[in-house]
Design an enzyme around this catalytic site. Structure first.
Site, PDB file in Angstrom:
ATOM      1  CE  LYS A 113     -18.106 -18.583  37.966  1.00 34.05           C
ATOM      2  NZ  LYS A 113     -17.069 -17.605  38.363  1.00 34.05           N
ATOM      3  N   GLY A 128     -12.479 -20.493  29.184  1.00 36.35           N
ATOM      4  CA  GLY A 128     -11.551 -20.648  30.297  1.00 36.35           C
ATOM      5  C   GLY A 128     -10.566 -21.756  29.992  1.00 36.35           C
ATOM      6  CD  GLU A 170      -7.324 -28.423  35.931  1.00 34.42           C
ATOM      7  OE1 GLU A 170      -6.507 -27.533  35.650  1.00 34.42           O
ATOM      8  OE2 GLU A 170      -7.512 -28.855  37.075  1.00 34.42           O
ATOM      9  N   GLY A 178     -12.999 -26.645  31.384  1.00 26.00           N
ATOM     10  CA  GLY A 178     -13.902 -26.947  30.269  1.00 26.00           C
ATOM     11  C   GLY A 178     -14.356 -28.400  30.298  1.00 26.00           C
ATOM     12  CD  GLU A 201     -14.692 -20.294  21.673  1.00 22.51           C
ATOM     13  OE1 GLU A 201     -13.515 -20.515  21.324  1.00 22.51           O
ATOM     14  OE2 GLU A 201     -15.643 -20.288  20.879  1.00 22.51           O
ATOM     15  CB  CYS A 258      -7.254 -18.085  24.728  1.00 25.33           C
ATOM     16  SG  CYS A 258      -8.278 -16.991  23.748  1.00 25.33           S
ATOM     17  CD  GLU A 285      -3.617 -21.475  27.980  1.00 24.99           C
ATOM     18  OE1 GLU A 285      -4.290 -22.030  28.869  1.00 24.99           O
ATOM     19  OE2 GLU A 285      -4.109 -20.825  27.053  1.00 24.99           O
TER      20      GLU A 285
HETATM   21  P1  NAD Z   1     -10.548 -20.958  34.509  1.00 25.56           P
HETATM   22  O1  NAD Z   1     -10.895 -22.155  33.697  1.00 25.56           O
HETATM   23  O2  NAD Z   1      -9.836 -21.163  35.774  1.00 25.56           O
HETATM   24  O3  NAD Z   1     -11.887 -20.177  34.908  1.00 25.56           O
HETATM   25  C1  NAD Z   1     -12.809 -19.745  33.937  1.00 25.56           C
HETATM   26  C2  NAD Z   1     -14.165 -19.558  34.590  1.00 25.56           C
HETATM   27  O4  NAD Z   1     -14.640 -20.825  35.046  1.00 25.56           O
HETATM   28  C3  NAD Z   1     -14.170 -18.657  35.811  1.00 25.56           C
HETATM   29  O5  NAD Z   1     -15.343 -17.893  35.817  1.00 25.56           O
HETATM   30  C4  NAD Z   1     -14.153 -19.638  36.957  1.00 25.56           C
HETATM   31  O6  NAD Z   1     -14.697 -19.121  38.149  1.00 25.56           O
HETATM   32  C5  NAD Z   1     -15.025 -20.751  36.405  1.00 25.56           C
HETATM   33  N1  NAD Z   1     -14.822 -22.062  37.012  1.00 25.56           N
HETATM   34  C6  NAD Z   1     -13.696 -22.553  37.593  1.00 25.56           C
HETATM   35  N2  NAD Z   1     -13.917 -23.810  38.029  1.00 25.56           N
HETATM   36  C7  NAD Z   1     -15.191 -24.116  37.709  1.00 25.56           C
HETATM   37  C8  NAD Z   1     -15.991 -25.282  37.877  1.00 25.56           C
HETATM   38  N3  NAD Z   1     -15.537 -26.370  38.484  1.00 25.56           N
HETATM   39  N4  NAD Z   1     -17.265 -25.258  37.410  1.00 25.56           N
HETATM   40  C9  NAD Z   1     -17.755 -24.175  36.787  1.00 25.56           C
HETATM   41  N5  NAD Z   1     -17.041 -23.032  36.603  1.00 25.56           N
HETATM   42  C10 NAD Z   1     -15.773 -23.009  37.052  1.00 25.56           C
HETATM   43  O7  NAD Z   1      -9.805 -19.978  33.519  1.00 25.56           O
HETATM   44  P2  NAD Z   1      -9.096 -18.594  33.854  1.00 25.56           P
HETATM   45  O8  NAD Z   1      -7.882 -18.916  34.653  1.00 25.56           O
HETATM   46  O9  NAD Z   1     -10.090 -17.638  34.401  1.00 25.56           O
HETATM   47  O10 NAD Z   1      -8.691 -18.073  32.397  1.00 25.56           O
HETATM   48  C11 NAD Z   1      -7.559 -18.480  31.728  1.00 25.56           C
HETATM   49  C12 NAD Z   1      -7.882 -19.598  30.762  1.00 25.56           C
HETATM   50  O11 NAD Z   1      -8.921 -19.200  29.860  1.00 25.56           O
HETATM   51  C13 NAD Z   1      -6.710 -19.956  29.872  1.00 25.56           C
HETATM   52  O12 NAD Z   1      -6.607 -21.352  29.770  1.00 25.56           O
HETATM   53  C14 NAD Z   1      -7.088 -19.372  28.522  1.00 25.56           C
HETATM   54  O13 NAD Z   1      -6.491 -19.971  27.427  1.00 25.56           O
HETATM   55  C15 NAD Z   1      -8.560 -19.528  28.530  1.00 25.56           C
HETATM   56  N6  NAD Z   1      -9.179 -18.594  27.580  1.00 25.56           N
HETATM   57  C16 NAD Z   1      -9.651 -19.087  26.394  1.00 25.56           C
HETATM   58  C17 NAD Z   1     -10.229 -18.226  25.474  1.00 25.56           C
HETATM   59  C18 NAD Z   1     -10.772 -18.741  24.164  1.00 25.56           C
HETATM   60  O14 NAD Z   1     -11.538 -18.028  23.522  1.00 25.56           O
HETATM   61  N7  NAD Z   1     -10.429 -19.937  23.729  1.00 25.56           N
HETATM   62  C19 NAD Z   1     -10.311 -16.866  25.746  1.00 25.56           C
HETATM   63  C20 NAD Z   1      -9.828 -16.401  26.954  1.00 25.56           C
HETATM   64  C21 NAD Z   1      -9.249 -17.281  27.870  1.00 25.56           C
END
Ligand code: NAD
Length: 501
Positions: free
Chosen positions: A182, A235, A238, A240, A257, A291, A390
């Site tokens: 997804k 992502g 929060e 996570g 991650e 990230c 962040e």
């Molecule tokens: P996000 O956490 O908002 O969303 C990530 C994914 O989770 C999306 O597909 C979203 O639709 C889904 N999601 C959101 N709420 C959910 C829930 N309640 N249950 C299940 N899935 C849900 O993150 P974002 O805004 O898309 O990306 C930015 C974040 O990602 C930043 O914090 C960044 O640091 C992190 N990131 C980390 C890495 C890493 O490898 N550590 C790499 C890239 C991005």
């Protein structure tokens, strides 16, 4: 306008409820494609397809060699369609064409190539079946085998849609699993395309399923679904945390991650020209939406003024503009909301007393698109919110330190622990500092140089588990111990006396 459905069981489908949503090009603020929006029922359909494919053994029963060859074909197919995929990635997420062609396409394709080649080799053969002869507690041969988990879910963010999908699909498939992916709803297109590419390259129908939908419904359904054995999530910290809670219901294996606030330490003997440009690359590549971006530059007070001067001079070399123009180095942020977040943090930085020495506003020349200037805050105290939280935009905090101990203390004074770097002319000294930093990756005299052979992930609230390399691949296996005892008459089994007279 292009249209994309949900990719389930090897075919395109409309969402059950018929819902679609436009995806916006961040450089033009105009929609460029429409994508089907999955609800819970669509997610269940995708999981059922993945489970059926797993149960039938169409993928896990292939030899590693066969699977590896198909993964390598996926890589080649991505290169063949690179212009089309790159255009989609740029329009969906606002990255530059320069980055798409030199980072996203090769990075994603090489992920398939890497895992495809790895599982054809002797190291993988040794990894999936180890043998031990033992005498205690009884004479036995012992096999430790690694098997696929089953259906794995990959939930990915918007910043690197293609690479993140590849990081989830390639190792999961290498290990013999089936997947449901997804992508983030704002940037779903290239992950959907990748689903089709996998199938056309020979991955059987149902093994790779890709659905776009909101995190709160489609994402949560995946995180809770009883037929999913593992969730690989990238992502925010929060979300996570939420995934871990939801996965706990059925005790799923979870790798996370998450976010970062990575320290980029410039030692007093560093090559300042390189370190200054390196610090810009560490923070402003992809508008800072990475990230592991080096968002806290820790600089020895002795070289502080020179470093800032060189960083400001270096910024003049970054061209902001049309994402399709190959000379553009920085494009827009992914969305209006993300730019508002960045603007909010710039305000907070100023309020808390940091000095904005360059940037801090929208570029005057760009009247369309979610653009924001590369921004340097000087005189930052590590306790300030811009140093602790962040931002996920082109904002770097410069923090002075007096000696190495203080640099290490500041570097580790963070809830995050994802990446970071040390710049120094003395590699041994830099490695000694790197060993004291609480993060999953530390580069020395480089930044963002991710190598698919080595583990990537976070300490502390930056994550759980690792991706990439043999360590990341191991996370997609169940571990089984098979004890092969001697075929003897009952008197040969001493332990029977524990029960029988
Ligand atoms: P996000 O956490 O908002 O969303 C990530 C994914 O989770 C999306 O597909 C979203 O639709 C889904 N999601 C959101 N709420 C959910 C829930 N309640 N249950 C299940 N899935 C849900 O993150 P974002 O805004 O898309 O990306 C930015 C974040 O990602 C930043 O914090 C960044 O640091 C992190 N990131 C980390 C890495 C890493 O490898 N550590 C790499 C890239 C991005």
């Amino acid at each position: 306008m292009k249209e994309f459905g949900l990719f389930i069981d090897g075919e395109w489908h409309a969402a059950k409820g018929g819902k679609t949503a436009p995806t916006i090009n961040p450089a033009t603020e105009e929609p460029w494609a429409t994508v089907a929006v999955a609800d819970r029922e669509d997610v269940r359909k995708a999981v059922a397809a993945a489970k059926k494919a797993h149960d039938r053994g169409v993928w896990r029963n292939k030899s590693p060699q066969e699977r590896g060859e198909i993964l390598q074909k996926v890589a080649m197919a991505m290169f063949e369609r690179q212009d089309e995929i790159a255009a989609a990635e740029v329009q969906d997420g606002g990255g530059t064409m320069r980055k798409a062609m030199s980072m996203d396409i090769p990075g994603a394709a090489q992920t398939f190539m890497h895992f495809g080649q790895f599982i054809c080799g002797d190291e993988y053969k040794a990894m999936i079946c180890e043998e031990f002869d033992e005498m205690v507690p009884v004479p036995s041969k012992n096999l430790v085998v690694r098997e696929p988990i089953g259906v794995c879910a990959g939930i990915t963010p918007w910043n690197f849609p293609l690479i993140m999908a590849a990081w989830k699909i390639a190792p999961a498939l290498a290990a013999g699993n089936t997947v449901v992916i997804k992508p983030a709803s704002v940037t779903p297109v290239t992950a959907l395309m990748l689903g089709e590419i996998c199938t056309k390259a020979g991955v059987p129908a149902g093994v790779v399923n890709v659905i776009s939908g909101p995190g709160g419904t489609a994402g949560e359904e995946l995180a809770m679904h009883p037929d999913i054995g593992k969730i690989a999530f990238t992502g925010s910290t929060e979300v996570g945390r939420r995934i871990m809670q939801l996965g706990a219901g059925t005790l799923k294996k979870v790798t996370l991650e998450l976010g970062g606030k990575s320290p980029n330490i410039i030692l007093d003997d560093a090559n300042l020209d390189t370190a200054a440009l390196g610090a810009l690359f560490a923070t402003f590549l992809h508008q800072g939406q990475i990230c592991e971006s080096g968002t806290r530059v820790l600089v020895h007070e002795k070289i502080h003024d020179q470093l800032i001067e060189k960083m400001i001079a270096g910024i003049q070399r970054i061209q902001i503009g049309d994402t399709m123009d190959p000379t553009t180095g920085m494009g827009p942020l992914v969305s209006a909301a993300q730019r508002e977040t960045v603007e909010k943090y710039v305000g907070i930085g100023k309020e808390q007393g940091a000095k904005c020495v360059v940037g801090g506003k929208r570029p005057a020349a760009m009247n369309k698109g979610y653009y924001f200037e590369p921004t340097i805050f000087d005189d930052v105290d590590n306790k300030m919110r811009i140093a602790q939280e962040e931002i996920f935009g082109p904002v770097v905090s410069v923090i002075r330190y007096k000696d190495e101990d203080e640099a290490v203390r500041i570097a580790n004074d963070s809830v995050y622990g994802l990446g970071g770097a040390v710049w120094s002319a003395n590699k041994d000294r830099a490695v000694a500092v790197a060993k004291r930093i609480e993060t999953g990756t530390v580069w020395i005299n480089d930044y963002h140089m991710i190598n698919l052979r080595f583990p990537f992930g976070g300490y502390k609230q930056s994550g759980v588990g690792r991706e990439l390399g043999k360590w990341g691949l191991a996370e997609y296996h169940e571990l089984k111990h098979i004890h092969v005892g001697e075929d003897t008459p009952p008197e040969g089994k001493f332990y029977l006396q524990l029960l029988l007279n």
